[in-house]
Design a protein around this motif. Sequence first.
Motif, PDB file in Angstrom:
ATOM      1  N   ARG A  72     -27.462 -22.874  -7.922  1.00 17.94           N
ATOM      2  CA  ARG A  72     -26.896 -21.561  -8.188  1.00 17.94           C
ATOM      3  C   ARG A  72     -27.650 -20.975  -9.365  1.00 17.94           C
ATOM      4  O   ARG A  72     -27.959 -21.690 -10.327  1.00 17.94           O
ATOM      5  CB  ARG A  72     -25.413 -21.681  -8.541  1.00 17.94           C
ATOM      6  CG  ARG A  72     -24.728 -20.334  -8.676  1.00 17.94           C
ATOM      7  CD  ARG A  72     -23.222 -20.506  -8.914  1.00 17.94           C
ATOM      8  NE  ARG A  72     -22.508 -19.264  -8.643  1.00 17.94           N
ATOM      9  CZ  ARG A  72     -22.484 -18.219  -9.450  1.00 17.94           C
ATOM     10  NH1 ARG A  72     -23.112 -18.267 -10.620  1.00 17.94           N
ATOM     11  NH2 ARG A  72     -21.834 -17.125  -9.124  1.00 17.94           N
ATOM     12  N   THR A  73     -27.982 -19.712  -9.276  1.00 21.50           N
ATOM     13  CA  THR A  73     -28.651 -19.061 -10.404  1.00 21.50           C
ATOM     14  C   THR A  73     -28.081 -17.671 -10.600  1.00 21.50           C
ATOM     15  O   THR A  73     -27.605 -17.039  -9.649  1.00 21.50           O
ATOM     16  CB  THR A  73     -30.182 -18.991 -10.200  1.00 21.50           C
ATOM     17  OG1 THR A  73     -30.773 -18.338 -11.342  1.00 21.50           O
ATOM     18  CG2 THR A  73     -30.556 -18.217  -8.943  1.00 21.50           C
ATOM     19  N   GLN A  74     -28.115 -17.222 -11.819  1.00 24.13           N
ATOM     20  CA  GLN A  74     -27.600 -15.897 -12.160  1.00 24.13           C
ATOM     21  C   GLN A  74     -28.097 -15.564 -13.571  1.00 24.13           C
ATOM     22  O   GLN A  74     -28.158 -16.454 -14.424  1.00 24.13           O
ATOM     23  CB  GLN A  74     -26.059 -15.957 -12.159  1.00 24.13           C
ATOM     24  CG  GLN A  74     -25.375 -14.652 -12.466  1.00 24.13           C
ATOM     25  CD  GLN A  74     -23.845 -14.798 -12.435  1.00 24.13           C
ATOM     26  OE1 GLN A  74     -23.307 -15.907 -12.299  1.00 24.13           O
ATOM     27  NE2 GLN A  74     -23.147 -13.698 -12.583  1.00 24.13           N
ATOM     28  N   ARG A  75     -28.472 -14.295 -13.754  1.00 26.15           N
ATOM     29  CA  ARG A  75     -28.820 -13.869 -15.119  1.00 26.15           C
ATOM     30  C   ARG A  75     -27.535 -13.399 -15.792  1.00 26.15           C
ATOM     31  O   ARG A  75     -26.847 -12.501 -15.292  1.00 26.15           O
ATOM     32  CB  ARG A  75     -29.849 -12.741 -15.103  1.00 26.15           C
ATOM     33  CG  ARG A  75     -30.413 -12.404 -16.498  1.00 26.15           C
ATOM     34  CD  ARG A  75     -31.378 -11.218 -16.425  1.00 26.15           C
ATOM     35  NE  ARG A  75     -32.495 -11.482 -15.543  1.00 26.15           N
ATOM     36  CZ  ARG A  75     -33.684 -11.980 -15.921  1.00 26.15           C
ATOM     37  NH1 ARG A  75     -33.917 -12.228 -17.195  1.00 26.15           N
ATOM     38  NH2 ARG A  75     -34.630 -12.201 -15.040  1.00 26.15           N
ATOM     39  N   LEU A  76     -27.214 -14.020 -16.904  1.00 25.94           N
ATOM     40  CA  LEU A  76     -25.967 -13.718 -17.601  1.00 25.94           C
ATOM     41  C   LEU A  76     -26.233 -12.862 -18.830  1.00 25.94           C
ATOM     42  O   LEU A  76     -27.279 -12.996 -19.467  1.00 25.94           O
ATOM     43  CB  LEU A  76     -25.298 -15.023 -18.055  1.00 25.94           C
ATOM     44  CG  LEU A  76     -24.965 -16.039 -16.953  1.00 25.94           C
ATOM     45  CD1 LEU A  76     -24.544 -17.368 -17.574  1.00 25.94           C
ATOM     46  CD2 LEU A  76     -23.866 -15.513 -16.056  1.00 25.94           C
ATOM     47  N   MET A  77     -25.270 -12.022 -19.142  1.00 26.06           N
ATOM     48  CA  MET A  77     -25.323 -11.321 -20.432  1.00 26.06           C
ATOM     49  C   MET A  77     -24.887 -12.313 -21.506  1.00 26.06           C
ATOM     50  O   MET A  77     -24.153 -13.236 -21.218  1.00 26.06           O
ATOM     51  CB  MET A  77     -24.295 -10.176 -20.452  1.00 26.06           C
ATOM     52  CG  MET A  77     -24.781  -8.866 -19.913  1.00 26.06           C
ATOM     53  SD  MET A  77     -23.414  -7.676 -19.894  1.00 26.06           S
ATOM     54  CE  MET A  77     -23.175  -7.342 -21.640  1.00 26.06           C
ATOM     55  N   MET A  78     -25.325 -12.079 -22.710  1.00 20.94           N
ATOM     56  CA  MET A  78     -24.810 -12.886 -23.824  1.00 20.94           C
ATOM     57  C   MET A  78     -24.019 -11.980 -24.757  1.00 20.94           C
ATOM     58  O   MET A  78     -24.263 -10.779 -24.835  1.00 20.94           O
ATOM     59  CB  MET A  78     -25.948 -13.578 -24.558  1.00 20.94           C
ATOM     60  CG  MET A  78     -26.535 -14.737 -23.761  1.00 20.94           C
ATOM     61  SD  MET A  78     -27.881 -15.579 -24.602  1.00 20.94           S
ATOM     62  CE  MET A  78     -29.233 -14.470 -24.282  1.00 20.94           C
ATOM     63  N   ALA A  79     -23.067 -12.581 -25.465  1.00 25.29           N
ATOM     64  CA  ALA A  79     -22.200 -11.805 -26.357  1.00 25.29           C
ATOM     65  C   ALA A  79     -22.921 -11.488 -27.672  1.00 25.29           C
ATOM     66  O   ALA A  79     -24.007 -12.002 -27.940  1.00 25.29           O
ATOM     67  CB  ALA A  79     -20.924 -12.586 -26.636  1.00 25.29           C
ATOM     68  N   GLY A  80     -22.307 -10.661 -28.496  1.00 25.44           N
ATOM     69  CA  GLY A  80     -22.847 -10.324 -29.815  1.00 25.44           C
ATOM     70  C   GLY A  80     -24.198  -9.647 -29.670  1.00 25.44           C
ATOM     71  O   GLY A  80     -24.384  -8.819 -28.772  1.00 25.44           O
ATOM     72  N   PRO A  81     -25.174 -10.016 -30.503  1.00 24.78           N
ATOM     73  CA  PRO A  81     -26.498  -9.391 -30.397  1.00 24.78           C
ATOM     74  C   PRO A  81     -27.148  -9.650 -29.031  1.00 24.78           C
ATOM     75  O   PRO A  81     -28.064  -8.940 -28.630  1.00 24.78           O
ATOM     76  CB  PRO A  81     -27.312 -10.061 -31.514  1.00 24.78           C
ATOM     77  CG  PRO A  81     -26.314 -10.705 -32.414  1.00 24.78           C
ATOM     78  CD  PRO A  81     -25.088 -10.981 -31.610  1.00 24.78           C
ATOM     79  N   GLY A  82     -26.688 -10.697 -28.350  1.00 25.95           N
ATOM     80  CA  GLY A  82     -27.102 -10.905 -26.955  1.00 25.95           C
ATOM     81  C   GLY A  82     -28.499 -11.457 -26.772  1.00 25.95           C
ATOM     82  O   GLY A  82     -29.066 -11.354 -25.684  1.00 25.95           O
ATOM     83  N   GLU A  83     -29.071 -12.052 -27.821  1.00 28.91           N
ATOM     84  CA  GLU A  83     -30.459 -12.516 -27.709  1.00 28.91           C
ATOM     85  C   GLU A  83     -30.593 -13.984 -27.298  1.00 28.91           C
ATOM     86  O   GLU A  83     -31.526 -14.354 -26.603  1.00 28.91           O
ATOM     87  CB  GLU A  83     -31.181 -12.328 -29.048  1.00 28.91           C
ATOM     88  CG  GLU A  83     -31.349 -10.878 -29.426  1.00 28.91           C
ATOM     89  CD  GLU A  83     -32.011 -10.701 -30.794  1.00 28.91           C
ATOM     90  OE1 GLU A  83     -32.182  -9.532 -31.197  1.00 28.91           O
ATOM     91  OE2 GLU A  83     -32.345 -11.718 -31.471  1.00 28.91           O
ATOM     92  N   SER A  84     -29.663 -14.805 -27.794  1.00 25.45           N
ATOM     93  CA  SER A  84     -29.905 -16.241 -27.658  1.00 25.45           C
ATOM     94  C   SER A  84     -28.632 -17.034 -27.929  1.00 25.45           C
ATOM     95  O   SER A  84     -27.708 -16.534 -28.584  1.00 25.45           O
ATOM     96  CB  SER A  84     -30.992 -16.627 -28.676  1.00 25.45           C
ATOM     97  OG  SER A  84     -31.485 -17.912 -28.451  1.00 25.45           O
ATOM     98  N   GLN A  85     -28.607 -18.288 -27.445  1.00 29.05           N
ATOM     99  CA  GLN A  85     -27.448 -19.151 -27.720  1.00 29.05           C
ATOM    100  C   GLN A  85     -27.652 -19.859 -29.059  1.00 29.05           C
ATOM    101  O   GLN A  85     -27.988 -21.042 -29.126  1.00 29.05           O
ATOM    102  CB  GLN A  85     -27.274 -20.166 -26.593  1.00 29.05           C
ATOM    103  CG  GLN A  85     -26.772 -19.501 -25.317  1.00 29.05           C
ATOM    104  CD  GLN A  85     -26.792 -20.436 -24.123  1.00 29.05           C
ATOM    105  OE1 GLN A  85     -27.509 -21.426 -24.103  1.00 29.05           O
ATOM    106  NE2 GLN A  85     -26.011 -20.113 -23.104  1.00 29.05           N
ATOM    107  N   THR A  86     -27.455 -19.087 -30.108  1.00 31.77           N
ATOM    108  CA  THR A  86     -27.620 -19.609 -31.470  1.00 31.77           C
ATOM    109  C   THR A  86     -26.345 -19.297 -32.243  1.00 31.77           C
ATOM    110  O   THR A  86     -25.494 -18.548 -31.757  1.00 31.77           O
ATOM    111  CB  THR A  86     -28.821 -18.920 -32.167  1.00 31.77           C
ATOM    112  OG1 THR A  86     -28.629 -17.501 -32.058  1.00 31.77           O
ATOM    113  CG2 THR A  86     -30.141 -19.304 -31.523  1.00 31.77           C
TER     114      THR A  86
END
Length: 416
Positions: A272-286
């Motif tokens: 399964r694949t999907q492009r997900l939005m990220m929260a906050g600044p939305g750049e990276s899982q940091t």
Amino acid sequence: MQGQQTSIPALLRSRKPGFTLPADLYCRSDVFDADMDVFFHRHWIFVGLECDVPEPGDIYSVDFGPTSIVLVRGDDEQVRAFYNVCRHRGARIAPPGRDVVGKLVCPYHQWVYDLSGDLVHARDMGDDFDHACHGLRRVNLRNIGGLLFACLSDDAPSDIADLETTMLPRLAPYDLAHAKVAFEADIIEEGNWKLVIENNRECYHCAANHPELCTSFIALDFGYDPAGLEGAERAQADAHEALYTTRMTEWEAQGFPSRAVEHVAGHVTNFRTQRLMMAGPGESQTPDGRAACSRLLGHMTRKDLGDVHLWTHNSWHHFMGDHALSVIVIPLSPDRTLVRTKWLVHQDAVEGVDYDVENLTAVWKATNVQDAELVGLAQQGVSNYGYQPGPYSRFTEQQLDTFMTWYVDRMQANGY
Ligand code: 3BY
Ligand code: FES
Ligand code: FE
């Protein structure tokens, strides 16, 4: 009191759709052996990354139970996979993990194989000895945009082509062949491999358990059906869904495939694949949601392309502008699973200059420890005499149900 054991086919037949598995399918050693046979010997498995062996002579061996394979970068730059077993008397050749070699030399009687697997020297075997028949045994290997998939069966499922067709355009901008492993960490989870996969395919548990991940991860996008929510939460979820749909449409129009593609029941190769939005600044899982690495991956010029997520039946991955995370799941025993996480950055990124390893790895280091704890609790639960299969939430755990339906189908299709 020990009654007669229910057969594996009967256990599989007794699984109710929409529910977790009968306990024995998570706990029994004969089921574990069957799982290894079906899902790790007859299906394509994720085994590593092209950048695990960046240069000719780099080797990397990975063990799935008693079966060890070795990934080798040849002088021709090609990556090949071989069974890590000598063609003389069968000794294991390379120890687990990475090494750099000129040739592969068996430690037992020093038979020598070149990087293409050909036997080039075998002492005292006589003039009539046929070297050509004693090269290392090849393992089917597919390099899909820098992700290495192997199949131990000679009858490898042909629908790996669907994974390839879907993922090549998604992965191309990240150019994983020219990434490097910036950090790698192993964690052993005290649970069956299917509990590890179940845990990873839902975010029902995220809000209460993953404060670090939740800074950037949006549980709502992760198979969460807003219809299961009420009041203000529902309104918020609907607003988010509208935003996500807009973002997804923009990404697609700009040439970045984003929509969910799911191959579950009815398919042999599960992904399964999907492009997900990220929260906050939305750049990276940091920790702060901003890029951890100033040198972006591959040909990426933007940090706002979200997180391309890929799940297979023994791995999960996140591809972001600045870095990627690649996790392999290796069953060790019915109730123990090795989860190995690799953080990838551009091969030219310099530690301490372009990225700080602590910042790069903080979120998933914390998340893995939390998930290991949860998987341990789940294993304790399914081992409890009082356990009965429980219902998946149709709003938040649909993907677990489809995974388990696929699991049962594939077991049955393989004669169990
Ligand atoms: O926490 C986990 O297990 C992961 C994180 C994202 C998807 N899955 C819920
Ligand atoms: Fe490898 Fe003898 S077993 S050289
Ligand atoms: Fe989790």
